[in-house]
Design an enzyme around this catalytic site. Structure first.
Site, short mmCIF file in Angstrom:
data_model
loop_
_atom_site.label_atom_id
_atom_site.label_comp_id
_atom_site.label_asym_id
_atom_site.label_seq_id
_atom_site.Cartn_x
_atom_site.Cartn_y
_atom_site.Cartn_z
CG PHE A 157 77.90 42.18 74.67
CD1 PHE A 157 77.96 43.10 73.64
CD2 PHE A 157 79.10 41.73 75.23
CE1 PHE A 157 79.18 43.57 73.16
CE2 PHE A 157 80.32 42.19 74.76
CZ PHE A 157 80.36 43.11 73.71
CE LYS A 181 73.01 34.31 81.32
NZ LYS A 181 73.42 35.74 81.27
CD GLU A 184 75.10 39.67 82.60
OE1 GLU A 184 74.87 38.85 81.68
OE2 GLU A 184 76.08 39.55 83.37
CB SER A 234 84.84 35.66 77.19
OG SER A 234 84.37 35.18 78.44
CB CYS A 289 83.57 35.64 67.87
SG CYS A 289 82.37 34.92 66.77
CD GLU A 383 87.66 38.18 71.96
OE1 GLU A 383 87.53 37.63 73.06
OE2 GLU A 383 86.90 37.98 71.00
#
Ligand code: NAD
Length: 492
Positions: A157, A181, A184, A234, A289, A383
Site C-alpha cells: 500500500f 496485483k 486492496e 511485509s 521500507c 517494524e
C-alpha cells in the site's frame, strides 16, 4: 444508484484485463477510504481464481506478439508512457495523496521516481546487448535475453504508483506480459496507470490488473501459466509468497519489511544529522521500507538528540506530515509507543492522540521521539511503520554494529559522521543491502538497483536497475558453425 455508490468520489475499482476495465466474477467488495479524512473513495472488488484465469489468458495471448516485437519498438511505447506520466502528473499526484494519505510533496516524489524508473527502462536496449565471440576456429558463441512469459507483480500500500513502476516498465520492455496485483487498500492509482499504458499504445493484454487480497495472491502463486512472481510487502507475507511460488517451481523475488538503523557518532554534523534523521523517520508518515526506525547513538550524542527533537517539532500532521494508512495502523503504532513507555523508555516527543482540524476522520500520528530504548523492547525489534524513532545508546561503534547486525532485517543502514574511516567501517560491517553515509534514506537511484539483504529480501538479485534484467529474462546461449572446412577440434 445506491447511497453508497453515490457517496463515492471515484468509480468502483474493478479489474483491468485486455486493455479495458472488466467486471469481476467475484462479488466480494471492500471500501476504499482516504486515510486523510476517512471519506469513501471507492469500493474494490476482491477477485477470485476465475478472474485471475481471465487475466492470465489475456496476458498469454498478448505474449505471442509482444514478445516477438523488437525491443526498440517496445521501448517507443514507454517513451510515450513516460511523457503521459508528465501530462497526467497532477491527477496522479492527487490520487496517490487521497488513497494513500501521504502529503502532496511526497506524492509528487512518487511520480517523479516513476518517471525516472521509466526512463531507465527506455535505456534497456543499450543494456541487454548480447555477447558474441569466436570460441574456436569458425565456431561462435552468442548470448541473447529472452522474456519469461506471463509474470506477476504483487505490491504493497505504501507506494501506490512508484512500486508498481519498479516492475512494470522493466518487465514489459524486456518482452514479458504482466498481471499486477495492487494492495486492496490503494487500487486506484494502479488502475489509472493501466489506462495510461493503453493510451501510450501498449497492446491489449500486455498489462492487466487483478484486484484482491490473500485469495488472489495465492492463486497467482499457484497458476501454472505464470512464470515468475515479484512481491513487495511485509516479511511475513514475503516468506509465504516465496515459499508458495517456488513450491510451484516459479522464479520468485520477494521483498519484505525492514528495521533500518542509523548509527550516529558524536562528531556528526549536528544540523545535517538532525534534519536527516527527522526526515527519514517521518517521511511518508514513517511508512517506507527505507525509513529510519532506530537511531543508535554512539557515546555522547545528547547535542544531536536535542536538535533532532527541535527538527521533529517542525513536522506538523496534516501539513508536512501525512496520515497513516488506517485506523488499525494508527492503533498499532500508538500501542508500540505505549509499550516503550511502560518498559521505561523516555518519550521526548509524543505523537499519540493526534487529530487534524477539519479532518477528524483521518488517521494521524504525530512525530514521536523515544530515547533510552533498549534492544529487548518491541520498538527496538519490530517494524513500527509509523513516524517514530527509537534511540538506543551504545558505548562504542562495535556495540552499535552488533545491534544493527542482530536485527533480522537488512534493507538499509546509515552512519552519520565526519570521519571517513568510521564511515568506511560501517559500510563494511553493517548487514544491509543499502547503506547511507550522512544520508537518512539511502535509496539507490537508477541505474543502481534496489534491494535489501536478510529477511528484507528472499530470492536473488534486486528488483530494479540492471539487476532486474536477470530476473525478468532467461539467457539463451547459441553456438554456431557455418564453415564446413573448419577444422574439428575437441569441442566442435
Ligand atoms: P503486506 O505484506 O500486508 O501486503 C503486501 C501485498 O500482499 C498486498 O498486495 C496484500 O494484498 C497481499 N497480502 C497481504 N496479506 C497476505 C496474505 N496473508 N497472503 C497473501 N497475500 C497477502 O504489506 P503492506 O502492509 O501492504 O505494506 C507494508 C510492508 O511492505 C512493510 O512491511 C514494508 O516494509 C514493506 N515494503 C517493503 C519494501 C521493500 O522494498 N523491501 C517496499 C515497500 C514496502
Amino acid at each position: 444508484m445506491s447511497n453508497v455508490l453515490s457517496s463515492m468520489k471515484y468509480a468502483q475499482a474493478n479489474n483491468y484485463v485486455g486493455g479495458k476495465k472488466v467486471n469481476t466474477f467475484s462479488q466480494r467488495v471492500l471500501s476504499v477510504e482516504s486515510p486523510l479524512d476517512g471519506s469513501l473513495l471507492s469500493e474494490v472488488y476482491l477477485s477470485s481464481a476465475q478472474d485471475l484465469a481471465q487475466a492470465v489468458a489475456a496476458a498469454k495471448k498478448a505474449f505471442e506478439t509482444w514478445s516477438k516485437m523488437p525491443i526498440k519498438a517496445r521501448v517507443q511505447i514507454f517513451f510515450r508512457y513516460r511523457n503521459l506520466l508528465e501530462k497526467y502528473y497532477d491527477e496522479l499526484v492527487q490520487l496517490v495523496h487521497e488513497e494513500n494519505g501521504k502529503t502532496i510533496d511526497e506524492s509528487k516524489a512518487e511520480i517523479d521516481k516513476s518517471i525516472e524508473l521509466c526512463e531507465f527502462a527506455c535505456s534497456m536496449p543499450q543494456l541487454i546487448t548480447g555477447e558474441v565471440m569466436e570460441v574456436s576456429k569458425g565456431v561462435e558463441c552468442r548470448t541473447e535475453h529472452f522474456p519469461l512469459g506471463v509474470v506477476a507483480s504483487i505490491v504493497p500500500f505504501n507506494f501506490p504508483a512508484m512500486v508498481p513502476n519498479w516492475t512494470i516498465p522493466n518487465a514489459l520492455v524486456l518482452g514479458n506480459t504482466m498481471i499486477m496485483k495492487p494492495s486492496e487498500m490503494v487500487p486506484l492509482s494502479t488502475l489509472r496507470l493501466a489506462e495510461i499504458l493503453t493510451e501510450a499504445g501498449l497492446p491489449d493484454g500486455v498489462f492487466n490488473v487483478v484486484n484482491g487480497d490473500k485469495e488472489i495472491v495465492e492463486a497467482i502463486c499457484d497458476h501454472p501459466d505464470i512464470q515468475a512472481v515479484s512481491f513487495v510487502g511485509s516479511t511475513k507475507v514475503a516468506k509465504l509468497v516465496y515459499q508458495r511460488a517456488t513450491s510451484h517451481l516459479k522464479r520468485c523475488l520477494a521483498l519484505g519489511g525492514a528495521k533500518n538503523h542509523l548509527i550516529v557518532l558524536p562528531d556528526a554534523h549536528v544540523q545535517m544529522t538532525a534534519s536527516n534523521v527527522a526526515a527519514s523517520m517521518s517521511g511518508c508518515a514513517g511508512q517506507r521500507c527505507m525509513a529510519a526506525s532506530a537511531m543508535v547513538g554512539v557515546g555522547n550524542v545528547d547535542h544531536i538528540v536535542a536538535q533532532l527533537v527541535e527538527e521533529a517539532k517542525k513536522i506538523v500532521p496534516g501539513e508536512n506530515l501525512g496520515a497513516v494508512i488506517s485506523k488499525t495502523a494508527k492503533e498499532r503504532i500508538e500501542r508500540f509507543i505505549g509499550e516503550a513507555e511502560a518498559q521505561g523508555a523516555k518519550i521526548l516527543l509524543d505523537g499519540r492522540n493526534t487529530t487534524v482540524q477539519n479532518a477528524e476522520g483521518g488517521y494521524y500520528v504525530g512525530p514521536t521521539v523515544i530515547d533510552y530504548v533498549t534492544p529487548d523492547m518491541s520498538v527496538a525489534r519490530e517494524e513500527i511503520f509509523g513516524p517514530v524513532i527509537s534511540i538506543l545508546r551504545t558505548k562504542d561503534i562495535d556495540e552499535a554494529l552488533a545491534i544493527e547486525n542482530a536485527n533480522p532485517y537488512g534493507n538499509a543502514a546509515a552512519v552519520f559522521t565526519q570521519s571517513g574511516a568510521w564511515a568506511r567501517y560501517v559500510m563494511e560491517n553493517a548487514s544491509a543491502g543499502m547503506i547511507g553515509v550522512n544520508i537518512g534514506v539511502p535509496v539507490p537511484r537508477e541505474p543502481f538497483s534496489f534491494g535489501g539483504w536478510n529477511e528484507s529480501r528472499f530470492g536473488t538479485g534486486d528488483i530494479t536497475g540492471k539487476s532486474s534484467i536477470e530476473f525478468w529474462t532467461k539467457l539463451k546461449k547459441t553456438t554456431t558453425k557455418w564453415n564446413p572446412e573448419s577444422k574439428t577440434n575437441w569441442m566442435s
